[in-house]
Enzyme design. Structure first.
Site, PDB file in Angstrom:
ATOM      1  N   LYS A 112       0.847  -1.211   0.000  1.00 35.42           N
ATOM      2  CA  LYS A 112       0.000   0.000   0.000  1.00 35.42           C
ATOM      3  C   LYS A 112       0.882   1.260   0.000  1.00 35.42           C
ATOM      4  CE  LYS A 112      -0.422  -0.306   5.033  1.00 35.42           C
ATOM      5  NZ  LYS A 112      -1.308  -0.670   6.162  1.00 35.42           N
ATOM      6  N   ARG A 117     -10.154  -0.327  15.593  1.00 35.38           N
ATOM      7  CA  ARG A 117     -10.047   0.544  14.430  1.00 35.38           C
ATOM      8  C   ARG A 117     -11.090   0.068  13.426  1.00 35.38           C
ATOM      9  NH1 ARG A 117      -4.355   1.096  11.312  1.00 35.38           N
ATOM     10  NH2 ARG A 117      -4.971  -0.944  10.504  1.00 35.38           N
ATOM     11  N   TYR A 158      12.059  31.859   5.425  1.00 36.39           N
ATOM     12  CA  TYR A 158      10.766  32.434   5.825  1.00 36.39           C
ATOM     13  C   TYR A 158      10.675  32.638   7.329  1.00 36.39           C
ATOM     14  CZ  TYR A 158       8.685  31.372   1.230  1.00 36.39           C
ATOM     15  OH  TYR A 158       8.379  31.324  -0.096  1.00 36.39           O
ATOM     16  N   MET A 206       8.421  25.155   0.620  1.00 34.63           N
ATOM     17  CA  MET A 206       7.694  24.184  -0.192  1.00 34.63           C
ATOM     18  C   MET A 206       8.653  23.350  -1.055  1.00 34.63           C
ATOM     19  SD  MET A 206       4.679  24.683  -3.013  1.00 34.63           S
ATOM     20  CE  MET A 206       3.533  25.486  -1.918  1.00 34.63           C
TER      21      MET A 206
HETATM   22  C1  LIG Z   1      -0.457  -1.700   6.894  1.00 29.55           C
HETATM   23  C2  LIG Z   1      -0.966  -2.959   7.405  1.00 29.55           C
HETATM   24  C3  LIG Z   1      -0.110  -4.068   7.575  1.00 29.55           C
HETATM   25  C4  LIG Z   1       1.389  -3.978   7.400  1.00 29.55           C
HETATM   26  O1  LIG Z   1       1.935  -3.449   8.595  1.00 29.55           O
HETATM   27  P1  LIG Z   1       3.517  -3.286   8.798  1.00 29.55           P
HETATM   28  O2  LIG Z   1       3.659  -2.825  10.195  1.00 29.55           O
HETATM   29  O3  LIG Z   1       3.952  -2.252   7.817  1.00 29.55           O
HETATM   30  O4  LIG Z   1       4.139  -4.620   8.521  1.00 29.55           O
HETATM   31  C5  LIG Z   1      -0.668  -5.275   7.953  1.00 29.55           C
HETATM   32  N1  LIG Z   1      -1.998  -5.378   8.186  1.00 29.55           N
HETATM   33  C6  LIG Z   1      -2.839  -4.332   8.066  1.00 29.55           C
HETATM   34  C7  LIG Z   1      -4.282  -4.518   8.370  1.00 29.55           C
HETATM   35  C8  LIG Z   1      -2.351  -3.091   7.693  1.00 29.55           C
HETATM   36  O5  LIG Z   1      -3.186  -2.045   7.603  1.00 29.55           O
END
Ligand SMILES: *Cc1c(COP(=O)(O)O)cnc(C)c1O
Length: 332
Positions: A5, A103, A229, A277
């Site tokens: 991801k 969650r 800045y 930026m």
């Molecule tokens: C992102 C994620 C992972 C991977 O977690 P890492 O700590 O990066 O290995 C595994 N399971 C779920 C549900 C996640 O959202």
């Protein structure tokens, strides 16, 4: 299962995924459907679990044979309505159980209702049952982690007894893999570990990301001059200032201002002034540096976790913030 991801944790999800296919990975996971579509469009045929699909992505899920996580009644009911009218025989889905992260996922009291809806819908095959650990990187929370693991065992035993087939069980992320071998089940989900990090830097892992830039200009500032800045840095002495063409639009957050360091000619150069930026500035006093010299923001030795610490964040955040403006080169 390889988690790719957020563009492969800030790298290049397609290139990483193709390499992993050549290494016989069984499964991919992404957060959102669009990320899975990108993998499919590049020709990847490996099963893809979408961890957090949204109700506007049903069409993408079906068209691209993505496998959604079923994690809430809102998502489940809308998904069932969607597939009801389609000429789909079976959709492969994954069932997310909340064991204490609080969650996403179905809690223990919701399992029966959710399963009833899934059974009645008829077309859903639960390929896997999974949950996520809340504190797998924290040795002080071992008791909590063990309670999550035993709740997972209890709930999956129950669910499997209702289904007429045996789904894959999985629970561990990177820190779970490293710290809780009793949490392996049938599959594990490796995310940041694939890229050489875990929450407590383990020297067995080699961070793969390098973020490099150059010194695009050097300015000789006088004692008392302000830099950048809002004049957040005033020079206490005559200072050689290096201008580095990376800014908050590239993912170098403003919280690195006056805190982080980068490596130039093997020496530490401190970030001074606010992060702009498109550029930030460093102090080059005592470093024999010239315009055009290489700047290492992080690499396998001065890694992203250490860089992240200077702004009280974690490698996950700095890596996934790297914007598309930064050119990616995959080496090897
Ligand atoms: C992102 C994620 C992972 C991977 O977690 P890492 O700590 O990066 O290995 C595994 N399971 C779920 C549900 C996640 O959202």
């Amino acid at each position: 299962m390889a988690v790719v991801k957020a563009n492969g944790y800030g790298s290049d999800s397609v290139k990483i995924a193709k390499k992993l296919v050549s290494l016989n990975v069984d499964y991919f996971a992404v957060a959102f459907a669009s990320e899975g579509v990108a993998l499919r469009k590049s020709g990847i045929k490996t099963p893809i679990l979408v961890l957090l699909p949204q109700v506007d992505s049903f069409e993408e899920i079906i068209t691209y044979k993505l496998e959604p996580s079923l994690y809430s009644f809102y998502f489940l009911e809308n998904f069932i309505n969607y597939i009801k009218d389609k000429s789909i025989k079976e959709t492969r889905c994954h069932f997310k159980i909340n064991t204490g992260l609080n969650r996403v996922g179905f809690s223990e009291s919701e399992i029966n209702d959710a399963l009833k809806k899934i059974k009645n819908a008829g077309k859903i095959k639960l390929v896997s049952l999974y949950s996520h650990l809340a504190a797998s990187e924290d040795p002080n929370e071992k008791t909590y982690t063990y309670s999550q693991i035993s709740l997972f065992k209890k709930m999956t035993t129950y669910i499997t007894s209702i289904l007429s087939y045996k789904p894959i069980l999985h629970m561990s992320n990177t820190s779970g893999i490293l710290n809780f071998t009793e949490c392996e089940f049938d599959m594990v989900r490796a995310g940041i570990g694939l890229y050489g990090y875990n929450n407590h830097l383990n020297n067995d892992l080699i961070p793969v990301h390098t973020l490099k830039s150059i010194i695009s200009q050097i300015i000789e500032a006088k004692k008392g001059d302000s830099i950048g800045y809002n004049r957040s840095h005033i020079c206490r002495e005559n200072t050689k200032i290096g201008i580095i063409p990376l800014g908050h639009a590239d993912g170098i957050s403003r919280s690195f201002a006056n805190k982080a360091s980068v490596i130039i000619k093997g020496e530490k150069a401190k970030v001074i002034g606010n992060i702009c930026m498109d550029v930030f500035m460093v102090n080059l006093n005592g470093i024999n540096a010239e315009e055009g010299d290489e700047v290492i923001v992080f690499d396998k030795r001065n890694n992203a976790e250490n860089f992240a610490k200077s702004a009280e964040t974690i490698s996950y955040e700095i890596l996934t913030n790297l914007s598309t403006r930064i050119e990616r080169k995959v080496i090897g």
